[in-house]
Design an enzyme around this catalytic site. Structure first.
Site, PDB file in Angstrom:
ATOM      1  N   LYS A 101       0.821  -1.215   0.000  1.00 10.53           N
ATOM      2  CA  LYS A 101       0.000   0.000   0.000  1.00 10.53           C
ATOM      3  C   LYS A 101       0.858   1.269   0.000  1.00 10.53           C
ATOM      4  O   LYS A 101       0.567   2.227  -0.700  1.00 10.53           O
ATOM      5  CB  LYS A 101      -0.922   0.050   1.231  1.00 10.53           C
ATOM      6  CG  LYS A 101      -2.100  -0.865   1.208  1.00 10.53           C
ATOM      7  CD  LYS A 101      -3.201  -0.451   2.143  1.00 10.53           C
ATOM      8  CE  LYS A 101      -2.783   0.043   3.498  1.00 10.53           C
ATOM      9  NZ  LYS A 101      -2.011  -0.888   4.318  1.00 10.53           N
ATOM     10  N   ARG A 117     -11.006  -0.226   8.793  1.00 14.46           N
ATOM     11  CA  ARG A 117     -10.442  -1.553   9.100  1.00 14.46           C
ATOM     12  C   ARG A 117     -11.508  -2.538   9.565  1.00 14.46           C
ATOM     13  O   ARG A 117     -11.243  -3.731   9.681  1.00 14.46           O
ATOM     14  CB  ARG A 117      -9.365  -1.431  10.178  1.00 14.46           C
ATOM     15  CG  ARG A 117      -8.119  -0.688   9.721  1.00 14.46           C
ATOM     16  CD  ARG A 117      -7.032  -0.743  10.802  1.00 14.46           C
ATOM     17  NE  ARG A 117      -5.798  -0.122  10.328  1.00 14.46           N
ATOM     18  CZ  ARG A 117      -5.512   1.170  10.516  1.00 14.46           C
ATOM     19  NH1 ARG A 117      -6.362   1.941  11.170  1.00 14.46           N
ATOM     20  NH2 ARG A 117      -4.383   1.665  10.063  1.00 14.46           N
ATOM     21  N   ARG A 146      11.841  -9.017   6.321  1.00 18.68           N
ATOM     22  CA  ARG A 146      12.072  -7.571   6.436  1.00 18.68           C
ATOM     23  C   ARG A 146      13.076  -7.262   7.553  1.00 18.68           C
ATOM     24  O   ARG A 146      12.993  -7.824   8.647  1.00 18.68           O
ATOM     25  CB  ARG A 146      10.729  -6.894   6.707  1.00 18.68           C
ATOM     26  CG  ARG A 146      10.659  -5.438   6.390  1.00 18.68           C
ATOM     27  CD  ARG A 146       9.216  -5.007   6.188  1.00 18.68           C
ATOM     28  NE  ARG A 146       8.329  -5.369   7.298  1.00 18.68           N
ATOM     29  CZ  ARG A 146       7.013  -5.187   7.284  1.00 18.68           C
ATOM     30  NH1 ARG A 146       6.431  -4.657   6.214  1.00 18.68           N
ATOM     31  NH2 ARG A 146       6.276  -5.531   8.317  1.00 18.68           N
ATOM     32  N   ARG A 161      11.828  -6.324  13.464  1.00 13.10           N
ATOM     33  CA  ARG A 161      10.757  -5.918  14.378  1.00 13.10           C
ATOM     34  C   ARG A 161      10.216  -7.141  15.115  1.00 13.10           C
ATOM     35  O   ARG A 161      10.122  -8.235  14.547  1.00 13.10           O
ATOM     36  CB  ARG A 161       9.613  -5.253  13.603  1.00 13.10           C
ATOM     37  CG  ARG A 161       9.879  -3.805  13.248  1.00 13.10           C
ATOM     38  CD  ARG A 161       8.800  -3.226  12.344  1.00 13.10           C
ATOM     39  NE  ARG A 161       7.442  -3.492  12.833  1.00 13.10           N
ATOM     40  CZ  ARG A 161       6.331  -3.091  12.214  1.00 13.10           C
ATOM     41  NH1 ARG A 161       6.410  -2.413  11.078  1.00 13.10           N
ATOM     42  NH2 ARG A 161       5.141  -3.370  12.710  1.00 13.10           N
ATOM     43  N   ARG A 173      -2.052 -11.774  12.470  1.00 14.65           N
ATOM     44  CA  ARG A 173      -2.535 -10.486  11.932  1.00 14.65           C
ATOM     45  C   ARG A 173      -3.342 -10.693  10.654  1.00 14.65           C
ATOM     46  O   ARG A 173      -4.352 -10.029  10.417  1.00 14.65           O
ATOM     47  CB  ARG A 173      -1.351  -9.552  11.671  1.00 14.65           C
ATOM     48  CG  ARG A 173      -0.737  -8.981  12.950  1.00 14.65           C
ATOM     49  CD  ARG A 173       0.696  -8.531  12.733  1.00 14.65           C
ATOM     50  NE  ARG A 173       0.806  -7.425  11.791  1.00 14.65           N
ATOM     51  CZ  ARG A 173       1.956  -7.022  11.245  1.00 14.65           C
ATOM     52  NH1 ARG A 173       3.094  -7.657  11.539  1.00 14.65           N
ATOM     53  NH2 ARG A 173       1.975  -6.003  10.420  1.00 14.65           N
TER      54      ARG A 173
END
Length: 667
Positions: free
Chosen positions: A192, A268, A303, A332, A343
């Site tokens: 996004k 959301r 990542r 992270r 998630r």
């Protein structure tokens, strides 16, 4: 002047004529000038970019000649300045013969006495001559304004140049499609952020995220910002109603109103989507970046962040440049596979109810591709939303188009424009076009396409909406070509809705209508002329559009309510998708009966088709006849109808770039 000189230099037919007059010291006649103008406006740059005609026409005869030559502007800008100000402007004007620079003794005086001493004044820049020129100007102006009365935009020209242009720009913007309002959604790591940056850069919209808006509202200490602050300071989640208030407040600001907006990752939940709708926040398009979970997990888990530079790497797709950088990278805490899966489960649980709210404006874009390929699809979708959405509505005189258009308009929100009604209104307006239009209609002929398209375009701009039913157009191939020439850059044709009925039915209906309509063309002689014109001119267009796969045919013989029942599915299925990206496929009774349907579907999906709609049904004879109406009268028609009603069929709505071409190749 520029066009005349260019035509003479190019040696065109009208240029050669103009040269003869100029070399003999005569004024170039209006018909030659109009020819020069028409030739210039037909060139590619004018067709693509539009045109601005400066200081012409100067007389009513020239204005009438432009109309007859079908040169129809969208707007007539009139800079209105008092004569006293004009006289002052002209009389004070001076030219420096050394530099060519133009000065004004009051408003832009020369820098030195030396320059002032050498300035010259044009011989016709005296007060006496200016007054005479203005008298002639006013004498010609009013008759010209009669021709353009419906499109005149009067601007106060006795002000600062910048203020004048602000008004000009505002007036020219009026009636154009409004700035884009976009919602973009996608799972974590769907891309996004990249797509939002590209959209913001290309389309100029304001990029909005709820986090940024919350922080800005708190910093500004607005009423909703203070409400949000109290929740944040107490460690609580900010309630949806406060967030919606902040979004609503932000969207009302001038930059969002003027440039449009891009709402990133919100709503959301279904509750948030419903709250947005209740607050009157309505998007033009809902973009869903669709990426398989396996790809999302791979993107997130790989990542890493460089704590020194802040740069984000990916161990597979964008690895660090050196071992030294690699050694200091951090991950992270929530970028583990277990947490990503959790998630994603939460994301999918919320997504389906949100889609129910936005299904009519949703575009699903595969995001598991190269960024540029994804953005190419995003651009196509957004460009399409900026254009007028057109459904051409065709059928013979008396087929009931008007009745069905009224039902479609009230049910699905399309603005109904009847080419015939617009022509009749113009004919009765007393405008210079009236006599010409009258003569065409009385003779049962088609009015020149440029006039009809010009009237449609003007009506569309005044309507200030995006979706239109264009009723009774295009009636011939010239109409169709003219439409794409003039409107091709600013509109797209969703499909053509064709209402089919025998001539006998249409004749009977019109004769019944003639008892109360009062229309001069509702008589048997004119009806038969119109039917001949329809078969000779319009049916070849329908056949051409049918070959392009953009005709939806409905039988107009049953009562209006039954006809409309056949129309409704066409509009319910017209959910926003890539241009020309959908086609209807039928798995026929023999394949269904042999158990081959799923194998066929597997093949289609393996070739990149997305099945966005599926329905199983044993067709009634009436439904089969409506579906295959284009084959009526052919030798195999009766056997085809028998076969298609012999058992269950499966209708598939397929989506893919160049879907029609791809489906034919697959078959």
């Amino acid at each position: 002047g520029d066009m005349l000189r260019a035509a003479v230099a190019a040696g065109s037919d009208v240029g050669v004529k103009a040269k003869e007059y100029m070399e003999s010291g005569q004024l170039v006649p209006d018909e030659v000038i109009i020819g020069v103008v028409k030739d210039r406006l037909a060139q590619q740059d004018c067709l693509e970019r539009g045109w601005l005609l400066d200081g012409f026409p100067r007389t009513r005869a020239q204005a009438d000649a432009m109309r007859e030559a079908l040169i129809v502007p969208d707007a007539f800008l009139l800079l209105d300045v008092p004569d006293s100000a004009l006289v002052e402007r002209v009389v004070g004007r001076r030219t420096d013969p050394v530099t060519g620079k133009i000065y004004h003794m009051t408003f832009s005086p020369p820098e030195t006495d030396e320059i002032a001493a050498r300035l010259t004044q044009r011989a016709d820049d005296t007060e006496e001559k200016v007054v005479t020129r203005l008298e002639n100007y006013h004498k010609n102006l009013n008759p010209i304004l009669e021709v353009y009365k419906d499109i005149v935009v009067k601007i106060d020209g006795n002000r600062n140049k910048d203020k004048i242009y602000e008004d000009v720009a505002t007036k020219l913007e009026e009636g154009r499609p409004k700035a884009l309002k976009i919602i973009i959604s996608g799972a974590p790591a769907s891309g996004k952020g990249t797509q939002c940056e590209n959209i913001r850069a290309q389309f100029g919209v304001v990029h909005l995220s709820t986090g940024d808006m919350l922080r800005a509202a708190v910093a500004a200490e607005s009423e909703v910002g203070l409400q949000a602050k109290s929740f944040m300071e107490s460690g609580q989640l900010v309630p949806d109603e406060v967030i919606i208030g902040i979004i609503n407040e932000r969207l009302k600001q001038s930059d969002c109103q003027k440039r449009g907006w891009l709402l990133d990752g919100f709503p959301r939940t279904r509750a948030q989507a419903d709250a947005l709708a209740a607050a009157g926040i309505v998007a033009d398009i809902f973009i869903l970046l669709d990426v398989p979970d396996s790809a999302l997990v791979e993107r997130v888990v790989g990542r890493r962040t460089d704590p020194v530079t802040g740069k984000i790497y990916h161990m597979k797709f964008s690895p660090p440049e050196t071992e030294e950088i690699k050694a200091r990278l951090t991950q992270r805490a929530d970028d583990t596979e277990e947490k990503v899966v959790t998630r994603l489960e939460n994301y999918h649980k919320n997504l389906a109810p949100i889609i129910e709210v936005y299904e009519d404006i949703m575009v699903r874009i595969p995001g598991d591709r190269n960024k540029a390929e994804v953005y190419s699809d995003v651009t196509k979708s957004l460009t399409r939303v900026q254009k007028y959405e057109i459904v051409f509505v065709l059928g013979g005189p008396g087929c009931g188009k008007g009745t069905q258009c009224a039902k479609i308009s009230s049910t699905f929100g399309y603005c109904h424009l009847s080419a015939g009604d617009l022509l009749r209104a113009e004919r009765n307006s007393g405008s210079p076009l009236a006599e010409m239009i009258n003569s065409y209609i009385a003779e049962g002929k088609i009015v020149p396409a440029e006039i009809t398209v010009g009237l449609l375009r003007s009506a569309m701009r005044k309507a200030n909406v995006r979706k239109f039913l264009v009723d009774g157009f295009p009636r011939n191939e010239d109409n169709l070509n003219c439409w794409f020439s003039i409107m091709g850059k600013t509109s797209y044709v969703l499909y053509t809705l064709f209402f089919d009925a025998p001539d006998s039915v249409m004749e009977e209906r019109i004769m019944e209508r003639s008892k109360t309509s009062g229309r001069i063309d509702d008589n048997i002689e004119t009806i038969r002329k119109r039917l001949r014109t329809f078969h000779e001119g319009t049916m070849p267009v329908v056949d051409k559009l049918r070959l392009m796969g953009v005709v939806r045919e409905v039988s107009a013989v049953p009562p209006p309510s039954v006809v409309f029942a056949g129309v409704v599915p066409l509009f319910k299925g017209a959910i926003l998708s890539q241009p020309f990206g959908r086609t209807l496929a039928m798995i026929k009774p023999d394949a269904v009966g042999a158990g081959k349907a799923e194998a066929i579907i597997d093949v289609l999906e393996s070739q990149g088709f997305v099945i966005v709609g599926r329905k199983s049904e044993t067709l009634s004879r009436l439904r089969a006849e409506e579906f295959y109406a284009e084959h009526k009268g052919k030798g195999f028609y009766s056997e085809l109808i028998d076969f298609m009603t012999s058992g269950e069929s499966i209708a598939l709505l397929l989506e893919k770039e160049d879907a029609i071409k791809g489906y034919r190749k697959a078959m």
